[in-house]
Structure formats: C-alpha cells, structure tokens
Write a protein that holds these residues in place. Structure first.
Motif, PDB file in Angstrom:
ATOM      1  N   VAL A  10     -29.713  -1.115 -13.943  1.00 63.35           N
ATOM      2  CA  VAL A  10     -30.261  -0.237 -12.905  1.00 63.35           C
ATOM      3  C   VAL A  10     -31.534  -0.851 -12.322  1.00 63.35           C
ATOM      4  N   LYS A  11     -32.410  -1.391 -13.173  1.00 62.12           N
ATOM      5  CA  LYS A  11     -33.650  -2.045 -12.695  1.00 62.12           C
ATOM      6  C   LYS A  11     -33.320  -3.236 -11.805  1.00 62.12           C
ATOM      7  N   LYS A  12     -32.320  -4.015 -12.212  1.00 60.94           N
ATOM      8  CA  LYS A  12     -31.924  -5.211 -11.445  1.00 60.94           C
ATOM      9  C   LYS A  12     -31.370  -4.822 -10.070  1.00 60.94           C
ATOM     10  N   ILE A  13     -30.499  -3.819 -10.026  1.00 62.30           N
ATOM     11  CA  ILE A  13     -29.910  -3.365  -8.758  1.00 62.30           C
ATOM     12  C   ILE A  13     -30.991  -2.783  -7.857  1.00 62.30           C
ATOM     13  N   SER A  14     -31.898  -2.017  -8.438  1.00 59.32           N
ATOM     14  CA  SER A  14     -32.980  -1.411  -7.661  1.00 59.32           C
ATOM     15  C   SER A  14     -33.855  -2.473  -7.013  1.00 59.32           C
ATOM     16  N   ALA A  15     -34.205  -3.490  -7.780  1.00 59.80           N
ATOM     17  CA  ALA A  15     -35.066  -4.553  -7.254  1.00 59.80           C
ATOM     18  C   ALA A  15     -34.356  -5.389  -6.193  1.00 59.80           C
ATOM     19  N   SER A  16     -33.074  -5.730  -6.441  1.00 57.28           N
ATOM     20  CA  SER A  16     -32.381  -6.622  -5.507  1.00 57.28           C
ATOM     21  C   SER A  16     -31.934  -5.921  -4.225  1.00 57.28           C
ATOM     22  N   LEU A  17     -31.399  -4.702  -4.321  1.00 55.38           N
ATOM     23  CA  LEU A  17     -30.877  -4.029  -3.126  1.00 55.38           C
ATOM     24  C   LEU A  17     -31.914  -3.181  -2.396  1.00 55.38           C
ATOM     25  N   PHE A  18     -32.788  -2.534  -3.147  1.00 51.37           N
ATOM     26  CA  PHE A  18     -33.741  -1.608  -2.540  1.00 51.37           C
ATOM     27  C   PHE A  18     -35.123  -2.236  -2.374  1.00 51.37           C
ATOM     28  N   GLY A  19     -35.391  -3.332  -3.098  1.00 53.51           N
ATOM     29  CA  GLY A  19     -36.697  -3.980  -3.036  1.00 53.51           C
ATOM     30  C   GLY A  19     -37.800  -3.132  -3.647  1.00 53.51           C
ATOM     31  N   LYS A  66     -25.707   2.537  -7.480  1.00 59.73           N
ATOM     32  CA  LYS A  66     -26.249   2.438  -6.117  1.00 59.73           C
ATOM     33  C   LYS A  66     -26.412   3.824  -5.497  1.00 59.73           C
ATOM     34  N   HIS A  67     -25.401   4.661  -5.665  1.00 57.01           N
ATOM     35  CA  HIS A  67     -25.422   6.013  -5.106  1.00 57.01           C
ATOM     36  C   HIS A  67     -26.594   6.817  -5.683  1.00 57.01           C
ATOM     37  N   GLU A  68     -26.754   6.776  -7.005  1.00 53.33           N
ATOM     38  CA  GLU A  68     -27.831   7.533  -7.643  1.00 53.33           C
ATOM     39  C   GLU A  68     -29.199   6.961  -7.295  1.00 53.33           C
ATOM     40  N   LEU A  69     -29.278   5.657  -7.121  1.00 53.75           N
ATOM     41  CA  LEU A  69     -30.559   5.050  -6.700  1.00 53.75           C
ATOM     42  C   LEU A  69     -30.937   5.457  -5.279  1.00 53.75           C
ATOM     43  N   CYS A  70     -29.960   5.716  -4.442  1.00 54.71           N
ATOM     44  CA  CYS A  70     -30.250   6.233  -3.101  1.00 54.71           C
ATOM     45  C   CYS A  70     -30.945   7.591  -3.211  1.00 54.71           C
ATOM     46  N   HIS A  71     -30.394   8.478  -4.062  1.00 52.19           N
ATOM     47  CA  HIS A  71     -31.049   9.770  -4.305  1.00 52.19           C
ATOM     48  C   HIS A  71     -32.475   9.540  -4.825  1.00 52.19           C
TER      49      HIS A  71
END
Length: 157
Positions: A10-19, A66-71
């Motif tokens: 989750v940390k990796k996806i947050s950093a790479s996609l959301f910055g 990804k969906h939950e990180l958008c929220h």
C-alpha cells in the motif's frame, strides 16, 4: 501475504501513483464479506478482504488498494471522497482504479423471487394482487367496502 507485506504494498502504490505517503495502517480483515476493501474515516486505516487475493489474484488486490487509496487521499485533502463525488471519479480514472471490485467466484448468484399475494373481497369477489401483505382488519375493498381475505400466496422465479 501477511499484513506487513500488505502495508508495504500500500505504501509503495501510494508513493508511486499518488506521489503522497500512506501514513496509516493497512491490514486484512477476515470479517469483510461483500466488499473487497474499505477505508475507515475515523482511523484513516484501510481494510482489505483477503479472499480477493486468494481467489482473484494480485492484480485484483492492487485494484482494490488503488480504489481505497483514492478515498484515503481525497478525504485527507478535504475533497470529495465519496463514490458520487466528481473528484473521486476523476482520480479513479487518473490512477486506473476500478469503480467496483469483481465478484468472488465462490459468492452465490442472487436468485430473485417475486412473491405475489392475492386478496379477494368476500362480497363482490374483486381480486387484489399485492407484493406485500396487508392488514385485512384495517383495509377493506375499494369497490364495495367488503371484507378482504387472502386467497393465494405464490412465489414466482
């Protein structure tokens, strides 16, 4: 996959996609049944249904994250984080997150049954078809004010 591995993903996806960093907890919740994951407004944590990883694989899991990180990110920024909000819809498209998760293969298909109740007036014999039961001591025939009696109850598929 264990909870700490999920946290790292989750940390990796947050950093790479959301910055942006993910500063809260992500973990598997075995009690989730009808959803792939959820974002908790009070704690800002993310819960994931492990069955989606086991039955549909890592690609589906990443989509749910990804969906939950958008929220998560929209809520923390004070923007529209709900499914109906335009900010949310646009961010889903931007990061390639699914709007809804796939259906689990083990989930039973919904069977729709249609219940039909037939009431008949004892005086004029007019029939009434209803989906819900009615209180026959309270309601009377609309044509002649006669007493209503339930005559049939059918279940249609």
């Amino acid at each position: 996959m264990k909870d700490h591995e999920l946290q790292d993903l989750v940390k990796k996806i947050s950093a790479s996609l959301f910055g942006k960093p993910f500063r809260h907890q992500a973990y598997f919740n075995p009690k989730l049944r009808s959803t792939g994951g959820r974002y908790l407004l009070g704690t800002h944590n993310i819960e994931i249904n492990k069955k989606y990883l086991e039955q549909l694989g890592e690609v589906e899991l990443i989509g749910i994250i990804k969906h939950e990180l958008c929220h998560y990110h929209l809520h923390l920024e004070g923007k529209g984080y709900q499914h109906r909000d335009n900010d949310f819809k646009l961010l889903l498209i931007k990061v390639g997150a699914p709007r809804h998760c796939s259906r689990l293969p083990e989930a039973p298909k919904k069977r729709t049954f249609k219940k039909v109740l037939i009431y008949e007036c004892t005086q004029c014999h007019l029939q009434y078809n209803r989906k819900r039961s009615i209180n026959t001591s309270k309601y009377v025939c609309g044509k002649c004010r006669g007493k209503l009696v339930k005559t049939k109850e059918m279940i249609l598929e």
